[in-house]
Motif scaffolding. Structure first.
Motif, mmCIF file in Angstrom:
data_model
loop_
_atom_site.group_PDB
_atom_site.id
_atom_site.type_symbol
_atom_site.label_atom_id
_atom_site.label_comp_id
_atom_site.label_asym_id
_atom_site.label_seq_id
_atom_site.Cartn_x
_atom_site.Cartn_y
_atom_site.Cartn_z
ATOM 1 N N ASP A 121 0.813 -1.214 0.000
ATOM 2 C CA ASP A 121 0.000 0.000 0.000
ATOM 3 C C ASP A 121 0.846 1.262 0.000
ATOM 4 O OD1 ASP A 121 0.977 0.178 2.590
ATOM 5 O OD2 ASP A 121 -0.872 -0.547 3.507
ATOM 6 N N THR B 67 -2.383 -6.512 0.402
ATOM 7 C CA THR B 67 -2.848 -5.852 1.621
ATOM 8 C C THR B 67 -1.724 -5.579 2.612
ATOM 9 O OG1 THR B 67 -3.338 -7.906 2.813
ATOM 10 C CG2 THR B 67 -5.053 -7.029 1.352
ATOM 11 N N ARG C 284 -0.334 -7.954 4.392
ATOM 12 C CA ARG C 284 -0.525 -8.882 5.507
ATOM 13 C C ARG C 284 0.507 -10.000 5.509
ATOM 14 N NH1 ARG C 284 -5.986 -12.543 6.765
ATOM 15 N NH2 ARG C 284 -4.963 -14.004 8.196
#
Length: 388
Positions: A120, A166, A168
């Motif tokens: 991101d 994401t 993650r």
């Protein structure tokens, strides 16, 4: 757009110095340490305009050569400076004729390394080595403003590749504290740093992830499973039932081949992703272009002044290579890769003409043996459930 490859050293399997230029997740900005000798300063490049341009971000005193910089998607540049057994982080930004600086805090460790930009682009993470474990730290973008300890991983971890969009799932290369081979693991940052095996080709092999593309699932790996004692460059697909392959065309005599960027946006078609590789030999460094489906490596002369090991792909298949010369302090050479069905890529700049291409067959595949290792097709990004 791009991903920073981290190539292990022969001594420990740890990371060597990061590429000369680190590019933000969205490709809009980049950052590096510029200057000569001891007069070093951070420099931010803007890449999303008609022409690239650089803005110096000098502090009150020159930077240490070991300072690390990483661009965020909002244009600020994160810098990590070593100081008395710790790493001190700040955000830099241009403000008129001066450099603005926002102190963030420090991580107490004598060995801290920034990870590649998160997908991101708003967060920045780092690894901090301990005596028997490795800490994962969120050093910019957290709710508290300062560094936050996210997870502690047993063993010595190097590398670092993002496996999803994401931010993650993170792939790390881990050697257990008691010794043994290096194995790639997946770290789930939303589950307290839960670690699961990612790449275990054979029981005693060193298996590392060099580069990952979250869109297609394409992974570039290095392992000595095919030839014990000799590390080979291979590829696989996250979640696939097919084994890892080690193409013969990626074996060059007396040269090291390291991937540094994968073409994004190729969802469901990992075999057609264009991959850019840095080729290093005694005569210098140049560029390789390769697709898994083609089974051949195209070699191109790098532009003069290339910041070797850095570059980014557009979704349309244009490779952009940053370079610096006396006449051009901030430049991008552009290479247009051929479509998958074509055979010879062409370059849009005279500095990147093809040197030659080989048509060697693909190497053999490596499948798990009786030691029951976890193959790539059992990677943890498939079939996960939320914690109960």
């Amino acid at each position: 757009m791009t991903a920073c490859a981290i190539e292990p050293t022969a001594e420990e399997g740890g990371a060597v110095s990061r590429a000369g230029l680190t590019i933000a997740a969205n490709g809009a900005y980049a950052a590096r340490l510029a200057g000569d000798g001891e007069a070093l300063y951070p420099e931010r490049w803007t890449l999303d305009g008609p022409e690239p341009y650089a803005v110096p971000l000098p502090a009150a005193q020159p930077e240490d050569p070991h300072a690390q910089v990483l661009p965020l998607v909002d244009g600020r540049v994160l810098i990590g400076r070593r100081a008395d057994g710790r790493c001190v982080f700040s955000l830099l930004y241009p403000t008129g004729p001066r450099t603005g600086e926002l102190p963030l805090g420090a991580v107490e460790s004598g060995s801290v390394r920034l990870l590649p930009p998160s997908p991101d682009g708003a967060y920045a993470y780092a690894l901090a080595a301990g005596a028997h474990s490795t800490g994962v730290w969120l050093v910019a973008g957290g709710a508290g403003g300062g560094p936050e300890h996210i997870a502690e991983i047993d063993g010595h971890c190097t590398g670092g590749s993002w496996l999803d969009r994401t931010g993650r799932m993170l792939a790390l290369d881990r050697r257990q504290a008691g010794g043994g081979p290096v194995k790639a693991v997946a770290v789930d940052l939303e589950r307290g740093g839960e670690v699961t095996p990612l790449l275990q080709i054979a029981e005693g092999s060193d298996d590392r992830v060099l580069l990952a593309d979250p869109d297609s699932g394409l992974l570039l790996i290095r392992s000595d499973a095919p030839s014990p004692g000799h590390h080979r460059l291979g590829w696989g697909v996250l979640g696939s039932t097919l084994p890892v392959r080690f193409p013969e065309c990626l074996r060059l005599p007396d040269a090291a081949v390291t991937p540094f960027a994968i073409q994004p946006g190729q969802t469901l078609t990992p075999e057609t992703c264009a991959v850019a590789l840095r080729i290093d030999a005694a005569s210098g460094s140049w560029v390789g272009l390769w697709r898994p489906a083609e089974r051949r490596l195209h070699q191109l002369a790098a532009p003069r002044g290339w910041l070797a090991g850095s570059g980014l792909w557009s979704r349309e298949g244009e490779l952009r290579l940053p370079y610096v010369t006396r006449g051009v302090p901030c430049g991008l050479a552009r290479i247009v890769a051929a479509a998958p069905e074509e055979h010879v890529p062409h370059a849009s700049t005279p500095s990147a003409q093809p040197e030659g291409a080989g048509g060697e067959p693909s190497g053999h595949a490596v499948t798990p043996g009786v030691c029951k290792p976890v193959p790539l097709q059992q990677a943890p990004l498939t079939g996960r459930t939320a914690p109960g």
